[in-house]
Design a protein around this motif. Sequence first.
Motif, PDB file in Angstrom:
ATOM      1  N   LEU A  12       0.846  -1.192   0.000  1.00  0.00           N
ATOM      2  CA  LEU A  12       0.000   0.000   0.000  1.00  0.00           C
ATOM      3  C   LEU A  12       0.880   1.239   0.000  1.00  0.00           C
ATOM      4  N   THR A  13       0.556   2.211  -0.862  1.00  0.00           N
ATOM      5  CA  THR A  13       1.301   3.462  -0.897  1.00  0.00           C
ATOM      6  C   THR A  13       0.358   4.645  -0.812  1.00  0.00           C
ATOM      7  N   ILE A  14       0.828   5.717  -0.177  1.00  0.00           N
ATOM      8  CA  ILE A  14       0.028   6.931  -0.048  1.00  0.00           C
ATOM      9  C   ILE A  14       0.195   7.841  -1.253  1.00  0.00           C
ATOM     10  N   GLY A  15       1.296   7.688  -2.010  1.00  0.00           N
ATOM     11  CA  GLY A  15       1.495   8.461  -3.225  1.00  0.00           C
ATOM     12  C   GLY A  15       1.751   9.931  -2.997  1.00  0.00           C
ATOM     13  N   LEU A  16       2.667  10.263  -2.086  1.00  0.00           N
ATOM     14  CA  LEU A  16       2.958  11.673  -1.819  1.00  0.00           C
ATOM     15  C   LEU A  16       3.593  12.360  -3.025  1.00  0.00           C
ATOM     16  N   PHE A  17       3.385  13.678  -3.113  1.00  0.00           N
ATOM     17  CA  PHE A  17       4.006  14.444  -4.189  1.00  0.00           C
ATOM     18  C   PHE A  17       4.320  15.853  -3.702  1.00  0.00           C
ATOM     19  N   ASP A  18       5.206  16.510  -4.435  1.00  0.00           N
ATOM     20  CA  ASP A  18       5.563  17.901  -4.181  1.00  0.00           C
ATOM     21  C   ASP A  18       4.538  18.793  -4.869  1.00  0.00           C
ATOM     22  N   GLU A  19       3.989  19.763  -4.145  1.00  0.00           N
ATOM     23  CA  GLU A  19       2.991  20.640  -4.735  1.00  0.00           C
ATOM     24  C   GLU A  19       3.501  21.324  -5.994  1.00  0.00           C
ATOM     25  N   ALA A  20       4.796  21.605  -6.045  1.00  0.00           N
ATOM     26  CA  ALA A  20       5.365  22.289  -7.203  1.00  0.00           C
ATOM     27  C   ALA A  20       5.575  21.360  -8.389  1.00  0.00           C
ATOM     28  N   ASP A  21       5.535  20.037  -8.153  1.00  0.00           N
ATOM     29  CA  ASP A  21       5.772  19.081  -9.237  1.00  0.00           C
ATOM     30  C   ASP A  21       4.936  17.829  -9.002  1.00  0.00           C
ATOM     31  N   TRP A  45      -2.029  -1.345  -3.665  1.00  0.00           N
ATOM     32  CA  TRP A  45      -3.145  -0.561  -3.127  1.00  0.00           C
ATOM     33  C   TRP A  45      -2.712   0.886  -2.980  1.00  0.00           C
ATOM     34  N   VAL A  46      -3.644   1.813  -3.192  1.00  0.00           N
ATOM     35  CA  VAL A  46      -3.367   3.228  -2.981  1.00  0.00           C
ATOM     36  C   VAL A  46      -4.328   3.776  -1.942  1.00  0.00           C
ATOM     37  N   ARG A  47      -3.840   4.749  -1.212  1.00  0.00           N
ATOM     38  CA  ARG A  47      -4.625   5.398  -0.174  1.00  0.00           C
ATOM     39  C   ARG A  47      -5.008   6.787  -0.658  1.00  0.00           C
ATOM     40  N   HIS A  48      -6.074   7.350  -0.130  1.00  0.00           N
ATOM     41  CA  HIS A  48      -6.511   8.682  -0.540  1.00  0.00           C
ATOM     42  C   HIS A  48      -5.940   9.742   0.397  1.00  0.00           C
ATOM     43  N   ARG A  49      -5.814  10.956  -0.106  1.00  0.00           N
ATOM     44  CA  ARG A  49      -5.517  12.127   0.706  1.00  0.00           C
ATOM     45  C   ARG A  49      -6.218  13.327   0.076  1.00  0.00           C
ATOM     46  N   HIS A  50      -7.396  13.698   0.592  1.00  0.00           N
ATOM     47  CA  HIS A  50      -8.127  14.836   0.049  1.00  0.00           C
ATOM     48  C   HIS A  50      -7.579  16.141   0.612  1.00  0.00           C
ATOM     49  N   LEU A  51      -7.385  17.125  -0.267  1.00  0.00           N
ATOM     50  CA  LEU A  51      -6.880  18.443   0.093  1.00  0.00           C
ATOM     51  C   LEU A  51      -5.536  18.347   0.806  1.00  0.00           C
ATOM     52  N   GLN A  52      -4.747  17.340   0.411  1.00  0.00           N
ATOM     53  CA  GLN A  52      -3.384  17.179   0.900  1.00  0.00           C
ATOM     54  C   GLN A  52      -2.495  16.863  -0.305  1.00  0.00           C
ATOM     55  N   TYR A  53      -1.232  16.548  -0.024  1.00  0.00           N
ATOM     56  CA  TYR A  53      -0.281  16.289  -1.111  1.00  0.00           C
ATOM     57  C   TYR A  53      -0.041  14.789  -1.270  1.00  0.00           C
ATOM     58  N   PHE A 305       1.066  -4.874   2.947  1.00  0.00           N
ATOM     59  CA  PHE A 305       1.953  -4.137   3.835  1.00  0.00           C
ATOM     60  C   PHE A 305       2.018  -2.674   3.412  1.00  0.00           C
ATOM     61  N   ALA A 306       1.878  -1.782   4.385  1.00  0.00           N
ATOM     62  CA  ALA A 306       1.871  -0.342   4.115  1.00  0.00           C
ATOM     63  C   ALA A 306       3.291   0.193   4.047  1.00  0.00           C
ATOM     64  N   LEU A 307       3.582   0.949   2.987  1.00  0.00           N
ATOM     65  CA  LEU A 307       4.859   1.632   2.892  1.00  0.00           C
ATOM     66  C   LEU A 307       4.838   2.875   3.780  1.00  0.00           C
ATOM     67  N   PRO A 308       5.971   3.233   4.388  1.00  0.00           N
ATOM     68  CA  PRO A 308       6.027   4.469   5.182  1.00  0.00           C
ATOM     69  C   PRO A 308       5.673   5.679   4.315  1.00  0.00           C
ATOM     70  N   PHE A 309       5.161   6.724   4.948  1.00  0.00           N
ATOM     71  CA  PHE A 309       4.618   7.852   4.198  1.00  0.00           C
ATOM     72  C   PHE A 309       5.678   8.732   3.543  1.00  0.00           C
ATOM     73  N   THR A 310       6.809   8.957   4.198  1.00  0.00           N
ATOM     74  CA  THR A 310       7.659  10.098   3.840  1.00  0.00           C
ATOM     75  C   THR A 310       9.013   9.720   3.247  1.00  0.00           C
ATOM     76  N   PHE A 311       9.150   8.518   2.735  1.00  0.00           N
ATOM     77  CA  PHE A 311      10.435   8.095   2.202  1.00  0.00           C
ATOM     78  C   PHE A 311      10.587   8.499   0.736  1.00  0.00           C
ATOM     79  N   GLU A 312      11.797   8.265   0.205  1.00  0.00           N
ATOM     80  CA  GLU A 312      12.098   8.589  -1.185  1.00  0.00           C
ATOM     81  C   GLU A 312      11.822   7.386  -2.083  1.00  0.00           C
TER      82      GLU A 312
END
Length: 337
Positions: A12-21, A45-53, A305-312
Amino acid sequence: MAQSPLRKLGFLTIGLFDEADPRRGHESTLALIELGERLGFDSAWVRHRHLQYGISSPIAVLAAASQRTSRIELGTAVIPLGWENPLRLAEDLATVDVLSGGRLNPGVSVGPPGHYDQVKDALYPDSADLEDFSYERVRRLLGFVRGEAATGFRGVEGFEEFSDRVQPHSPGLGRRMWYGGAGLRSARWAGEQGMNFLTSSVVKAEEAEDFAEIQLSHIREFRAHHPDGDRARVSQGLVVIPTDSASPEQRARYEAYAAKRLPRTAAPQGPARMLFSPDLVGTSAEIADRLHAHAAFQEVDEVAFALPFTFEHDDYVQILTDMASELGPALGWRPSA
């Protein structure tokens, strides 16, 4: 139920991104799903994040993933239905399931949207105080996905033909609907509806304060009320970080991440008494030992298994590779061809 070898391995991944890219982050998520398929994972699996990055539109992301993969199952863990219209969502889910060749595994949950007082005027400007955020919202979605009538009209009007149920209709999708639950009531309700059950690294401490004991009670409650009994599908989603091929710098960073989050696992949090599971960091052999001793893991043969949120991105590549090559086999799993 006796413990059996792990049958399905997912992530499972949260799919974080940089607002600028934002494209770079979304492409990273899609690349990880493609990597998961090559490594033999059974599901992504993907997780949602509304009004977040993070991923705000999991169905759109999985539609793209469906065209870059051919075998791996694609899931949402989870879509909060308070943000959705069940009829429209049913159309989107069926469309992506058709495009994927029947690989979609939608996970959903109910309840008011997070920070509802701040978003309700934008989300439901005319009906904020009338919206029903109960299980009925899931029941409506299930009915539409499973082919129940959405209208009393069907037939030809001029040159156009109309259906009384959601189109496209994907017959197998109704059996691949999951409910993400953290409490006994949700587990019972999901079982009664014949859904599958997602249990994660967060549970409600209703009758105990031992995480594994609580999670085990949810799994058993779900299966006790499901038509399939002990064969009903349950997927466990703990945060797992194998370090077999990690560099010393990565190991130190992973351990610091887990240590920072550890205090919240000591006792139930907030009025809802939410209890968090510790992140599992270590070699695959060490993690496998801890999982084999975990009362709830002993009851399942599927994990995401959930991947950590803030890694590269490179960290996720290392973690997924170790999961597939080391941890999965240590749990009795075999990669899909």
